[in-house]
Design an enzyme around this catalytic site. Structure first.
Site: not given
Length: 212
Positions: A91, A148, A178-180
């Protein structure tokens, strides 16, 4: 939980920036541009759109908006405890950051792991970064979804707890800035996306459960 076009997690930031905009205007009107831009960015980042969720109960939907980084067979030892298929979704700050449940069921596993803040698109970020685990089970299968953190992300938010009943596409949390997100599924799930595909949380079909 009542839903709003802008996630409630943004309200604190918006209130502070609104105050700074007023203060800046009284000091020097042109200064209002700086907190004003940040105010608009927060509105954009924390947007919380409605989605039309696929109704087929055997279809698993994406837990997040973003780009599929990889689809791999891995050993998952937190919840599924065996060989699984992992789909990782990156993301960016421009994606909707609301996480959604890939299927209906009951939350039967929750775990949190503190960690680092390596950029989420790095292959080893999943093993080292701060991470939240949500396990969901229904009559067909059980899956694991993770949140994450990334390089910019500073906080994982999760709204579900053990024993909660969830619907497919239901919002269960978000990751700030911002991430996963990952989804781990059993190997009998037919994966219907590929690395590089763009997906939308609660809408894009990740895979289909085989009940044969």
């Amino acid at each position: 939980m009542k839903q709003y076009p802008i996630s409630r997690d943004a309200w604190f930031y918006l209130a502070i920036l609104a105050f700074l905009m007023v203060l800046a205007y009284w000091v020097w009107p042109w200064l209002v541009v700086i907190p004003g831009i940040l105010f608009l960015f927060i509105l954009f980042f924390f947007r919380n759109p409605e989605r039309v969720i696929p109704t087929d109960e055997l279809m698993l939907v994406s837990p997040a908006d973003g780009v599929v980084m990889d689809v791999e067979r891995v050993m998952e030892d937190q919840f599924l405890n065996g060989e699984s298929i992992r789909v990782r979704i990156f993301l960016s700050v421009f994606n909707v950051h609301i996480n959604r449940c890939p299927m209906a069921g009951e939350v039967v596993f929750r775990s949190y792991r503190p960690g680092l803040m390596i950029p989420a698109f790095k292959s080893h970020a999943s093993e080292l970064n701060e991470k939240n685990y949500v396990g969901i089970q229904n009559e067909h299968l059980k899956i694991l979804v993770t949140q994450v953190t990334g390089f910019i992300a500073r906080r994982i938010v999760c709204w579900v707890n053990m024993g909660d009943k969830v619907a497919k596409g239901e919002r269960f949390g978000l990751i700030k800035f911002g991430s996963c997100s990952e989804i781990f599924v059993p190997t009998n799930v037919e994966i219907m996306i590929s690395p590089g595909d763009k997906v939308r949380g609660g809408v894009s079909v990740i895979g289909r459960v085989s009940v044969e």
